[in-house]
Design a protein around this motif. Structure first.
Motif, PDB file in Angstrom:
ATOM      1  N   LEU A 286     -72.161  18.866  39.866  1.00 15.27           N
ATOM      2  CA  LEU A 286     -73.295  19.419  39.133  1.00 15.27           C
ATOM      3  C   LEU A 286     -72.880  19.909  37.748  1.00 15.27           C
ATOM      4  O   LEU A 286     -73.551  19.645  36.753  1.00 15.27           O
ATOM      5  N   ILE A 287     -71.764  20.631  37.666  1.00 18.31           N
ATOM      6  CA  ILE A 287     -71.312  21.143  36.376  1.00 18.31           C
ATOM      7  C   ILE A 287     -70.939  19.991  35.439  1.00 18.31           C
ATOM      8  O   ILE A 287     -71.178  20.047  34.228  1.00 18.31           O
ATOM      9  N   GLY A 288     -70.385  18.921  36.000  1.00 13.18           N
ATOM     10  CA  GLY A 288     -69.970  17.789  35.171  1.00 13.18           C
ATOM     11  C   GLY A 288     -71.115  17.090  34.463  1.00 13.18           C
ATOM     12  O   GLY A 288     -70.898  16.396  33.468  1.00 13.18           O
ATOM     13  N   HIS A 289     -72.332  17.268  34.958  1.00 15.59           N
ATOM     14  CA  HIS A 289     -73.501  16.670  34.315  1.00 15.59           C
ATOM     15  C   HIS A 289     -74.274  17.689  33.477  1.00 15.59           C
ATOM     16  O   HIS A 289     -75.388  17.405  33.042  1.00 15.59           O
ATOM     17  N   SER A 290     -73.691  18.858  33.268  1.00 19.55           N
ATOM     18  CA  SER A 290     -74.424  19.923  32.567  1.00 19.55           C
ATOM     19  C   SER A 290     -74.389  19.784  31.061  1.00 19.55           C
ATOM     20  O   SER A 290     -75.268  20.288  30.359  1.00 19.55           O
ATOM     21  N   GLY A 291     -73.349  19.136  30.514  1.00 18.76           N
ATOM     22  CA  GLY A 291     -73.215  19.003  29.065  1.00 18.76           C
ATOM     23  C   GLY A 291     -72.912  20.303  28.355  1.00 18.76           C
ATOM     24  O   GLY A 291     -73.004  20.376  27.114  1.00 18.76           O
ATOM     25  N   MET A 292     -72.520  21.336  29.086  1.00 16.58           N
ATOM     26  CA  MET A 292     -72.264  22.631  28.458  1.00 16.58           C
ATOM     27  C   MET A 292     -70.987  22.604  27.620  1.00 16.58           C
ATOM     28  O   MET A 292     -70.020  21.935  27.959  1.00 16.58           O
TER      29      MET A 292
END
Length: 368
Positions: A286-292
């Motif tokens: 999930l974090i890997g697709h956040s673009g943060m």
């Protein structure tokens, strides 16, 4: 001190000062194939059950009036506070295991397999929705990579499909693990090797994912099952499993089971070990697709010096895979860069550069 070092030292405070002065700005949603306008108030009279469910659970990554800081390219980049990430994961998965243990002590036996699937399906659903909510809060303060670009939300024409993908993931992964690993009559326990099992499982998942992912990009026959996922050029976490059904089955069921059987000769992995390991994998998915705009690597690999060998994965790596690649791409791994490094498919980082990373600025996830 050299002249270049002096220049870098004088630039750092100025960049930090600029960062402190930044004010969150409205996020610009994509107007491309993933155009997302359904959440606007004037459209709610046309909402179905899934629209309302997404609205009330707060998992829409780009609701109306969402803001995020917009950074300059030379602003310092914060890193994850991995101690906080460990605590965040632990405060969710271990109470769930503990509650099941309390039930076994009271009832004298464990859940029926169907009840086990439902129990852990609900856990994954709550864990995922909680993470989507807190990531949106963090994004407001840290901003996105490639801030000049628009971000992809839940598309108007695919609201039902996106939520179905999340629900499929939530229940089918525990279902697969229950059918293959779960033993109702076995005592509940966690392996003493769990600290090593977690990075090993993530690495095994990434091996199988790397090859299946790379083949889908390089094969004309299989690309048609993956290109839907790549309509997201600048994804948000809820689009992690936005894909055709064929890809979803591999992501949700086959890859986790291949990883389990890969490690089976090495580790005696029980069902609850699997759930702890998979929670770490899901966390990074999930974090890997956040673009943060954050540096730092997965808490699963804190015992392994990934950065020293230049095989650590940061958010920019998978963000670049989406934005800078199509049928021909790179950065095929989603947990590490180990296999990309070994097989020569690493894409260069453009924003998360070492001289910009500020290891003293640590980003924590809110607990609620």
């Amino acid at each position: 001190m050299s002249a270049s070092a002096t220049t870098t030292a004088t630039k750092a405070p100025a960049a930090a000062s600029k960062k402190q002065q930044r004010v969150p700005q409205p996020i610009r949603p994509s107007q491309g194939p993933l155009k997302s306008t359904w959440h606007l108030p004037e459209t709610d009279k046309k909402w179905g059950v899934y629209h309302w469910l997404i609205h009330f659970t707060g998992i829409d990554p780009l609701p109306q009036n969402t803001t995020a800081v917009v950074h300059e390219k030379d602003d310092p980049i914060p890193v994850w506070n991995n101690v906080n990430l460990h605590i965040w994961i632990a405060l969710r998965v271990f109470p769930a295991i503990g509650l099941q243990y309390v039930y076994t002590q009271w009832a004298g036996r464990n859940f029926h397999p169907v009840a086990n699937i439902l129990y852990w399906g609900v856990f994954v659903s709550l864990f995922g929705s909680n993470l989507l909510n807190v990531l949106r809060k963090v994004t407001t303060n840290v901003g996105f990579l490639q801030p000049q670009a628009t971000r992809d939300g839940i598309p108007d024409v695919k609201v039902t499909e996106v939520l179905n993908s999340l629900l499929m993931t939530a229940f089918f992964r525990p279902a697969a693990a229950t059918l293959v690993i779960y033993n109702r009559d076995a005592p509940m326990k966690l392996s003493p090797w769990l600290p090593l099992m977690i990075p090993a499982f993530s690495l095994a998942v990434d091996f199988w994912f790397y090859w299946y992912h790379r083949i889908m990009h390089e094969s004309d026959t299989l690309w048609k099952f993956h290109r839907t996922h790549h309509t997201a050029k600048h994804p948000t976490p809820i689009l992690t499993l936005y894909a055709d059904m064929e890809q979803e089955w591999f992501d949700v069921v086959f890859i986790p089971l291949l990883a389990y059987f890969t490690l089976r000769p090495v580790f005696d992995m029980g069902f609850w070990d699997w759930m702890v390991c998979w929670t770490h994998v899901m966390f990074i998915e999930l974090i890997g697709h956040s673009g943060m705009r954050i540096a730092g690597t997965s808490p699963a690999f804190d015992l392994v010096p990934m950065k020293r060998f230049d095989v650590d994965l940061v958010i920019e790596d998978h963000d670049n895979h989406h934005s800078r690649g199509w049928k021909k791409s790179g950065n095929y791994g989603k947990q590490t860069r180990v296999w990309d490094k070994l097989f020569g498919t690493i894409l260069p980082r453009i924003e998360t550069l070492d001289h910009l990373i500020d290891p003293t600025d640590k980003i924590s996830l809110p607990q609620f």
